[in-house]
Design a protein around this motif. Structure first.
Motif, PDB file in Angstrom:
ATOM      1  N   MET A 184       0.873  -1.168   0.000  1.00 30.94           N
ATOM      2  CA  MET A 184       0.000   0.000   0.000  1.00 30.94           C
ATOM      3  C   MET A 184       0.914   1.221   0.000  1.00 30.94           C
ATOM      4  O   MET A 184       1.746   1.382   0.884  1.00 30.94           O
ATOM      5  CB  MET A 184      -0.905   0.028   1.224  1.00 30.94           C
ATOM      6  CG  MET A 184      -1.864   1.206   1.201  1.00 30.94           C
ATOM      7  SD  MET A 184      -3.087   1.113   2.503  1.00 30.94           S
ATOM      8  CE  MET A 184      -2.423   2.296   3.648  1.00 30.94           C
ATOM      9  N   ASP A 214       1.203   5.256   0.104  1.00 30.58           N
ATOM     10  CA  ASP A 214       0.473   6.457   0.503  1.00 30.58           C
ATOM     11  C   ASP A 214       1.406   7.653   0.356  1.00 30.58           C
ATOM     12  O   ASP A 214       2.380   7.771   1.073  1.00 30.58           O
ATOM     13  CB  ASP A 214      -0.014   6.330   1.941  1.00 30.58           C
ATOM     14  CG  ASP A 214      -0.799   7.530   2.422  1.00 30.58           C
ATOM     15  OD1 ASP A 214      -0.938   8.510   1.658  1.00 30.58           O
ATOM     16  OD2 ASP A 214      -1.269   7.506   3.563  1.00 30.58           O
ATOM     17  N   LEU A 223      -2.895   0.779  -4.228  1.00 27.23           N
ATOM     18  CA  LEU A 223      -2.749  -0.587  -3.730  1.00 27.23           C
ATOM     19  C   LEU A 223      -2.124  -1.435  -4.823  1.00 27.23           C
ATOM     20  O   LEU A 223      -2.483  -1.334  -5.991  1.00 27.23           O
ATOM     21  CB  LEU A 223      -4.099  -1.151  -3.334  1.00 27.23           C
ATOM     22  CG  LEU A 223      -4.838  -0.382  -2.241  1.00 27.23           C
ATOM     23  CD1 LEU A 223      -6.219  -0.964  -2.029  1.00 27.23           C
ATOM     24  CD2 LEU A 223      -4.052  -0.371  -0.955  1.00 27.23           C
ATOM     25  N   ARG A 226     -10.018  -5.134   1.881  1.00 25.57           N
ATOM     26  CA  ARG A 226      -9.087  -4.350   2.696  1.00 25.57           C
ATOM     27  C   ARG A 226      -9.848  -3.163   3.257  1.00 25.57           C
ATOM     28  O   ARG A 226     -10.772  -2.664   2.625  1.00 25.57           O
ATOM     29  CB  ARG A 226      -7.937  -3.816   1.864  1.00 25.57           C
ATOM     30  CG  ARG A 226      -7.155  -4.846   1.147  1.00 25.57           C
ATOM     31  CD  ARG A 226      -6.079  -4.147   0.380  1.00 25.57           C
ATOM     32  NE  ARG A 226      -5.850  -4.834  -0.861  1.00 25.57           N
ATOM     33  CZ  ARG A 226      -4.702  -4.846  -1.488  1.00 25.57           C
ATOM     34  NH1 ARG A 226      -3.704  -4.179  -1.002  1.00 25.57           N
ATOM     35  NH2 ARG A 226      -4.554  -5.485  -2.605  1.00 25.57           N
TER      36      ARG A 226
END
Length: 69
Positions: free
Chosen positions: A30, A32, A39, A48
């Motif tokens: 993942m 960010d 993802l 998820r």
């Protein structure tokens, strides 16, 4: 009127990081980048969940469920 290209740049970088991780053999990740979430791969569970807060100092959040591709 102004145009902010920051989101486009973060999305482009996140896609590049995803590609590099895939090339390195990483099965799941993942990524960010300041609110832009990407993802990679599928999860061993069916869905998820991530929590989202509108601001860093906010105590409220929302749980978002993301199905596997």
């Amino acid at each position: 009127m102004s145009l902010d290209l920051g989101a486009i740049a973060k999305g482009y970088i996140a896609d590049g990081v995803k590609r590099l991780l895939a090339e390195a053999g990483i099965a799941r990740a993942m990524i960010d980048l300041g609110g832009n979430v990407v993802l990679h791969g599928s999860s061993p569970i069916l869905r998820r969940s991530i929590s989202v807060r509108p601001r860093a100092n906010s105590i409220s959040f929302r749980l978002v469920s993301i199905p596997n591709p």
